[in-house]
Enzyme design. Sequence first.
Site, PDB file in Angstrom:
ATOM      1  N   LYS A   1       0.465   3.872  -2.777  1.00 57.15           N
ATOM      2  CA  LYS A   1      -0.425   5.034  -2.718  1.00 57.15           C
ATOM      3  C   LYS A   1       0.361   6.330  -2.488  1.00 57.15           C
ATOM      4  CE  LYS A   1      -4.347   2.374  -0.836  1.00 57.15           C
ATOM      5  NZ  LYS A   1      -3.720   1.050  -0.645  1.00 57.15           N
TER       6      LYS A   1
ATOM      7  N   SER B   1       0.806  -1.232   0.000  1.00 56.67           N
ATOM      8  CA  SER B   1       0.000   0.000   0.000  1.00 56.67           C
ATOM      9  C   SER B   1       0.833   1.274   0.000  1.00 56.67           C
ATOM     10  CB  SER B   1      -0.942   0.024   1.215  1.00 56.67           C
ATOM     11  OG  SER B   1      -2.047  -0.841   1.021  1.00 56.67           O
TER      12      SER B   1
ATOM     13  N   SER C   1      -5.977   4.062   4.033  1.00 59.68           N
ATOM     14  CA  SER C   1      -5.442   3.123   3.034  1.00 59.68           C
ATOM     15  C   SER C   1      -6.557   2.570   2.160  1.00 59.68           C
ATOM     16  CB  SER C   1      -4.699   1.975   3.726  1.00 59.68           C
ATOM     17  OG  SER C   1      -3.916   1.256   2.806  1.00 59.68           O
TER      18      SER C   1
END
Length: 741
Positions: A391, A388, A566
Site C-alpha cells: 500500500k 500490506s 490498512s
Amino acid sequence: MSIPTNAGGESASPTTGENGGESTSTPDDHSWPEADEPADERPSQPAQSTQPEQSAQSEPVTPVGQRQQRSSPEQAQQANHSQQTQRVPYSQEWQSQHPHSGGASHVSRASHAPPSQSSQSSQPSQPQRRYESPPRPPQHPVEQSPAPQQPVERQSPGPDAWPHRSPAPPRPQPSAVPPAGRQAWPQRIGPDGTGEQQAVPSGGPTHGGPAHGAPAAHGRQRPQGVEGHHGPARPLGAPDTGTQAVVPADAHASEPATPTDPPDHESSAAGDGGRPRRRRLLVAVSVGVVLLLAAGVTLALPPVSNRLGLPWAPNAPLADPPEPRDVRLALSGASASGAAPTPQGVAAAIDGLASDSDLGELHGSVVDPATGQVLWERGADTPATPASTTKVLVSAAALLALDHDMRLPTRVVEGAEPGTVVLVGGGDVTLSSLPPGEESIFPGAAHLDDLVAQVKEATGGAVERVELDLSAYTGPETGAGWAPDDVPSTFMVKVQPAMLDGGRTDPKNKASMGQSDPAGNLAEEFAERLGAEVGGETKAPENATVLGEVWSAPVDELVRHTLVESDNLLGEVLARQVAAAEDREGSFDGGAAATLDVLRRHGVDVSDVVLHDGSGLSPRNSVPASTLTQVIQLAAADDDGGVKQLDEVTAKLRPLLIGMPVAGGSGTLAPRYDEEASESGRGWVRAKTGTLSGVHTLAGVVLTEDDRVLAFALMSDGKDQNKARAALDRIAAALRGCGCR
C-alpha cells in the site's frame, strides 16, 4: 338477748339467713385470725354488712403539723399479711359446719369490725395508726349476694393480732371505689400549711405500684382499680391493704364528697424535676458531638479535601495560578543541522537486534533522507513479499498521479426506459447507509439518503426500476493468489466500484463480516428507499440526464485511511483510480501496471518489483526493501527547516508520512511497542505494517534523539507472528535511542 355495740356506740343489727333464721354476730375473740394462719385456709372474701358506714368525722384525727409516724417496710408487710389472713366470723364458721340449720347467713358489718376502743385499751400500749377513709358518699345500703363460705379451722388469735388490726374503712359507692391493692391518697402537710396527696407504698407489690420495700413514686398516680383506668374496680367492701395518712379534721369539710382523681402521667413527669428533659438534652449534645467529629474526620481525608479544594488538601496549590498564555500547537519539522548519523553508529545500534532468530531471514535498509546516504542494509536489493507495505507503493502512486482533492462519485442517471434509473458506480466504496449526521467507519463519507432525496426530487418519485452500472471496473473481482477464504471476510470483499460501508455488514465496525455481493446489496437498499424494484446490470446511456450524485472524501483522506487502518479494499480502489488516470483498465493488472509506471516516472527504481494487486493480499507480490526505503526517503526529504523549496515529488508525497500509523498510538501500531525494549519508540516511530502467513514487514520513519529523521524498511519471514513483530519493533526503537555517530 343483749346486742353488742361497736366502737362508735352503734348497735349491730341482726341479719336474716336464707331460711328465715336470725343470726347475730358478736365480737368473739375467736373470730379474728392469727397472723401465721395459712393463706389457703382463709376465705377468699369476707362477708359484707348492710349497715351504713361509720362517719369519717367520728374518728379522731391527727393535728395539723404533727408528723405522721410511718411504719417500716417489715411492719407494713406484716400488717398486710395479717389483713389477708382474716378469719370469718364464728357465726359463719358455725353455719358452714351445720348446713341444715338454715344455710349461710348474711353477716353484719359489725362482725368484721375490730374490737372497740374499750377492748383495745386493755392491750399493751402501742403506736396507733390512724386511717382516713375517702369522703363519705350518700348513705345507700348495698345488698351483697351471699358468698360461698369455705370451712376453715378455728384457731385462737395470737397475742399480737389485736394491736395490728386496722379498722375497716367505710364502704364507698361504686364511683368512689379505690383501686384494688392501691393505697389511699395521704395528705402531706407542707411548712406553709398547704397539703398535697401522695401515694404511700403498700406492704407488697400492686398493679402498677412499687414493689415491697421500694420508695413511693413522686407525685400522684392514677388508680388502676377505677373503671376506665388501668384495671377493674375492687369489689365493694374489700379491705384496703395499705395504711392511710391522717389529715386535718377540716379537710373533708372543704373537699367535695367525691374521690380525688389522681393526676395524669404528664403531671408526674413534670414533677420529676425535669430528668427526661436533661436526658434528652444530653443525648442531643452527644449526637451533635459525634456528628461533628465524623464530619471533621471525613473532611480531613485527602480524597475529600482534594475534591472540595479545602485549604489543607495535599494537592492544594502552593501559589496563585499563573496568568494564561497563548499557545499555538504546531509540529516543527526535523532539521539536518543536527549531528549526522554514521553507518558505523547505526550498525552498532541494530546489528545485534537484526540477528534475532525470531526474525528468520531479515531484509532491511536504513537511509538518511536529508543526505540520501544509506546507513545500514541487509539483503536490501533482494525482493521479498511486502504484504500490506504494498500500500506504500500504491498510495505514493495515487498521490503522484491524482489530484489530492479529487473525490470519487456515485451517480444516478435516467435509464433507457421510462420509470427506470441507473446507479453508476464511480469507485466510491465508502457510501454510508446510515442517516445523515451519523458517522460510519469512513470519516467524511457520503450518505445514501442524500442520493435518494435527490432522485425523488428529480423524478417526483416516479421510479419503478433500479439498474446497476459497474463498468468502471473490469476483470476478476478477486486478486491472483488470494486464499479462497479471503472473500468475503472481515478484511476483504469483492472489488466492485459501488457498495455501502466498504461492503461490511456493520457500518460502525471495521472488523465486521463482509457481504458476498456488496454492489447487489446497494442496489436493493437504494430501490427499497425509492419504492422501486431491482433490475439487472446494465450500462448507462451516453449523455444520460443525471438525477443525483454524491461524492467521497478527498483522495488524500482516502490515502490516510488506507495506510492507518490498512484497508485492503481502499488499496484496490486507489490502484484502479491510478489505472484510470494512466489510461489503463480498472483491474488488478491495470492497477499494478499503472502504479509501477507512475513510480518509475518519478525516479523510483522498480525494476525488481512485481505487483498483482494494490492491497498486498497476494503472496505473489515481490518488492525489495530498498524500493520501499527510496519511496519513503522521497516523502521525508529535508527542506532545511522550510528554508529551501521542496521539489514537486516530495511535496506530493508528504501526506504519505502523515497517514502512517504512530507507534503505540494509532492504527495497526496502537497495540504495539508495549515492551520495555521497544517502548522508547512510542510516539517517535511512524510506519506501515504488513502481515501475511510467514511475512512480517515494517516500513516508515523514526526521529532520533539527535533530531534527525531516518527512513527504514524491514522485511522478515519469521515463523511466529508475535515474536517477529516484537523483534522488528525493537530495531526501530533502537534507531530512536541512538545518536548513531
